[in-house]
Enzyme design. Structure first.
Site, PDB file in Angstrom:
ATOM      1  N   GLU A 121      -6.708  -7.581  -0.139  1.00 45.78           N
ATOM      2  CA  GLU A 121      -7.091  -7.585   1.267  1.00 45.78           C
ATOM      3  C   GLU A 121      -8.571  -7.246   1.345  1.00 45.78           C
ATOM      4  OE1 GLU A 121      -4.861  -5.061   3.900  1.00 45.78           O
ATOM      5  OE2 GLU A 121      -2.935  -5.704   3.061  1.00 45.78           O
ATOM      6  N   GLU A 158       0.833  -1.216   0.000  1.00 47.21           N
ATOM      7  CA  GLU A 158       0.000   0.000   0.000  1.00 47.21           C
ATOM      8  C   GLU A 158       0.861   1.256   0.000  1.00 47.21           C
ATOM      9  OE1 GLU A 158      -2.789  -0.079   3.251  1.00 47.21           O
ATOM     10  OE2 GLU A 158      -4.205  -1.275   2.116  1.00 47.21           O
TER      11      GLU A 158
END
Ligand code: GLA
Ligand code: CA
Length: 776
Positions: A255, A178
């Site tokens: 995720e 991320e």
């Protein structure tokens, strides 16, 4: 003889079957496993959060859910606890974890960081990197990159033999984590990619994960792009931009958040099972791959729990996550619902749910009668200038800072950056605490005489794991200042005296957080009549006839760390919401078991008992988390809004530019209607734009006032600037319009506009229609 031969032959065939090499790659609209379309159904699980004896059970639990892979982070800081000393044994034997997955027919996705976030101390980065004070983390800092490469090489030695190309279970490897939530730096991300490529070879599928709102910032052309989002999110919307940019790429939610993590001082987080299962059902029906984060969260044992930012929001020890498999490895109702849905997408009957490896036991209440004051845990001492833990070469623990004061005839303010929980004493008198969680930085001292001893006990909690603040030194960071407003007739110098206690006059002492230190402290023959009061080490014993998992209750204790039979079990803190610690039976024994608690605050009662159920949602706060104190509500009656109008409906960011800029410290958002027509308002994120039209830092932001907050679901006002698009401020049904949220920007700012993000769920529930914005 015949039997022996047969076993040999069998062993050989299994070997051959598994030694077969394979391929995994991104094909048109789908992943390809050995050339055939393949939907990844991965279960995120973290090996350091599960005791090794339970690894295989948890893997089999994932298998019983119909998963075809596990997804794991590699936690740099458990493998290289001291620079240059690597450990891949015992609970850190990640290669063995992968082999167990393979043995049970699951593939493995590896996310080797170097940064992993994961509500883990410093996002997985080792604290000793901070010994180089000016280091730049997650950037092309030469020292950082040098250490990253050495670490990744070491991981490669463990895992390269286990790639699918080499006959192992590893099908995909993630590059960084991320990065869009940290910055924009393609050269850095490229260097991590190149490092992993050189280790795992050209054939290994490499991917990046990010949010749909920011993945383009660092998206590299030759990597697979996957999206992260949570239960309830509007799935089409999450993949819209990816679909535009890469219409033929396979889609994957790398995720999919089953629940959420808990922080000290806030309620236990849950997400509805139905929403989670529906989301996954929708993805599977559309051929979208996923990894369910977490499928089994486990426990952040010892000092491994991290902290969130902005602000400082340390995570609790339990990483239950409201996941389908609970913290202690059992199937929840969410598990059952998920399993039912997953069965639809499997042509074979899903394997049976495996039996738990241990029963659950209870332990009757007992007292911890042995005691040693906290000072018995002192390791190193030094006299000199102020230093952080890192400068004292200590990763985790507590430090004592002591100095002798000059005469201050009036009350004064003592101010510093205390990381994270400070207790202040003058002589042997306790003055009070300074708690970073509450954004506190100073305390009022009574008048003092020349030579009075100032002592500050600073306990460090987990280092920040998210956002720019991951460079999180512990102890006293920077100077300590004392400001006194001294009336002129009392002073020889100037009024409003400010002094900085600098110089080389501090007495420093470290108290490392480890079992050896606790043992050493308890071997000292000291008693309770000590200046430290009840702050110290406690030891007690409990006897077991039968071994099993249990939940030790610490609700009568203050704050600290627990060790059972030498295993670091995790952090406790009376404020909750977690009041029990999960004690795995595999670390207990028949007969006598030892427990040591280091309590830096001191218990109400030094008793413990083992219960059959965890307590993860009991707050014991001095003050509620709500911001509805009417005295804090600014009077807006005579103010003109800087802008007003109607937001658009639907998901996604919206920017509102003001006609002219406005200076002020309070940003007030007033909502007088919603898109849906009901009275519940929600906002996921808010940014304010500065004079240059760019987002201003939200680091100093706090919630000043909110007329209504759904505190039970943790939907308090601060959720609009917690950097998480999946969390939100939400009002309670029936609270009535207008709804008002007032953000204190921490100081006067020039504001030219705002960016607003409604909830990520389909239809953006709670999205505002009519708004007014005030800057005051
Ligand atoms: C992000 C990170 C994960 C974890 C989750 C929240 O998606 O990549 O490591 O921190 O947020 O649980
Ligand atoms: Ca948020």
């Amino acid at each position: 003889m015949k039997k022996l031969l047969l076993t040999f032959a069998l062993a050989l065939t299994t070997c051959i079957a598994w030694a077969q090499t394979g391929t995994f790659e991104a094909g048109k609209g789908t992943f390809l496993l050995n050339g055939k379309p393949f939907i990844v159904k991965a279960a995120e699980v973290h090996y350091p959060r599960i005791p090794r004896p339970y690894w295989e059970h948890r893997i089999q639990m994932c298998k019983a859910l119909g998963m075809n892979a596990v997804c794991i982070y590699i936690f740099w800081n458990i493998h290289e606890q001291q620079e240059g000393q690597f450990d891949f044994t015992g609970n850190s034997d990640v290669a063995e974890f992968c082999r167990l997955a393979q043995k049970n027919g699951l593939y493995v996705i590896v996310r080797p960081g170097p940064y992993v976030c994961a509500e883990w101390e410093m996002g997985g980065l080792p604290w000793w990197l901070l010994k180089k004070k000016d280091i730049k983390l997650r950037e092309r800092d030469p020292y950082f990159m040098e250490r990253v490469k050495i670490f990744e090489e070491k991981v490669g030695e463990q895992l390269k033999p286990l790639t699918i190309q080499n006959g192992g279970p590893i099908i995909m490897i993630q590059v960084e984590n991320e990065y869009g939530s940290y910055g924009t730096d393609k050269p850095y991300v490229s260097e991590i990619r190149d490092c992993l490529r050189s280790i795992y070879g050209d054939k290994m599928a490499l991917f990046q994960c990010d949010w749909s709102s920011n993945f383009e910032q660092n998206g590299l052309d030759d990597l697979v792009w996957t999206m992260n989002f949570g239960t309830g999110a509007n799935i089409n919307d999450q993949f819209r931009r990816l679909g535009e940019l890469r219409p033929d790429a396979p889609k994957m939610c790398s995720e999919f958040w089953s629940g959420w993590f808990d922080k000290w001082g806030a309620r236990h987080e849950t997400r509805p099972a139905k929403d989670m299962v529906d989301g996954m059902d929708e993805m599977l029906s559309k051929g979208i791959s996923f990894s369910l984060y977490m499928t089994h969260g486990g426990t952040s044992f010892g000092h491994w729990a991290g902290a969130n930012s902005p602000g400082f929001a340390p995570d609790v020890t339990s990483y239950d996550y409201d996941a389908p498999i609970n913290e202690y490895g059992l199937a929840t109702p969410k598990f059952e619902e998920l399993r039912k849905m997953m069965q639809k997408y499997s042509d074979k009957k899903l394997p049976a749910v495996p039996k738990a490896p241990m029963p659950i036991i209870t332990v009757p209440k007992f007292e911890l009668t042995e005691f040693a004051p906290i000072s018995e845990g002192i390791d190193k001492t030094e006299v000199g200038a102020l230093r952080t833990f890192e400068e004292m070469d200590m990763g985790w623990g507590t430090m004592i800072y002591a100095a002798s004061l000059p005469e201050i005839p009036t009350e004064s303010q003592l101010t510093a950056d205390f990381h994270d929980f400070a207790q202040v004493f003058i002589g042997s008198k306790y003055i009070g605490k300074i708690d970073r969680v509450k954004n506190e930085k100073s305390i009022t001292l009574p008048p003092v005489k020349r030579g009075d001893a100032l002592t500050i006990l600073v306990e460090g909690m987990g280092r920040i794991n998210f956002g720019r603040a991951i460079k999180d030194f512990k102890g006293i960071v920077g100077d300590v200042t004392i400001t006194a407003d001294i009336s002129t007739d009392l002073v020889t110098k100037t009024p409003d005296t400010e002094m900085t206690i600098k110089s080389k006059r501090w007495n420093l002492a470290t108290i490392p957080d480890d079992y050896e230190t606790a043992l050493k402290a308890l071997s000292a023959k000291t008693n309770k009549n000590h200046a430290w009061g009840a702050r110290g080490y406690y030891r007690g014993y409990f006897n077991l006839k039968k071994v099993g998992d249990t939940f030790l209750n610490f609700e009568t204790w203050g704050k600290g760390q627990v060790y059972v039979n030498g295993h670091a079990m995790g952090r406790i803190w009376s404020i909750g919401p977690q009041q029990t610690l999960y004690i795995p039976g595999c670390w207990l024994k028949k007969g006598k078991n030892e427990i040591i608690v280091l309590d830096v605050v001191g218990p109400r009662e030094a008793v413990v008992w083992g219960q059959a159920e965890p307590e993860l949602n009991k707050l014991q706060l001095e003050k509620s988390n709500k911001h509805n104190n009417i005295g804090d509500k600014p009077d807006l009656n005579s103010d003109t809004p800087v802008t007003q109008g109607q937001f658009k409906s639907g998901n996604g960011w919206q920017t509102i530019k003001f006609a002219s800029q406005k200076k002020g410290r309070l940003l007030c958002i007033e909502a007088s209607s919603t898109q849906s027509g009901d009275d519940v308002v929600a906002i996921a994120e808010i940014y304010a734009l500065g004079a240059d039209g760019k987002r201003i830092s939200r680091e100093p932001w706090t919630t000043k006032y909110a007329n209504s907050e759904d505190e039970n679901g943790n939907h308090t006002g601060d959720k609009v600037f917690d950097l998480q698009e999946s969390t939100y401020w939400k009002t309670i049904k029936g609270a009535g319009f207008p709804h008002l949220l007032v953000i204190d920007l921490g100081g006067e700012q020039t504001i030219t506009g705002i960016e607003y993000l409604p909830r990520a769920e389909q239809g953006a529930p709670g999205s505002i229609k009519n708004y007014k914005i005030f800057v005051k």
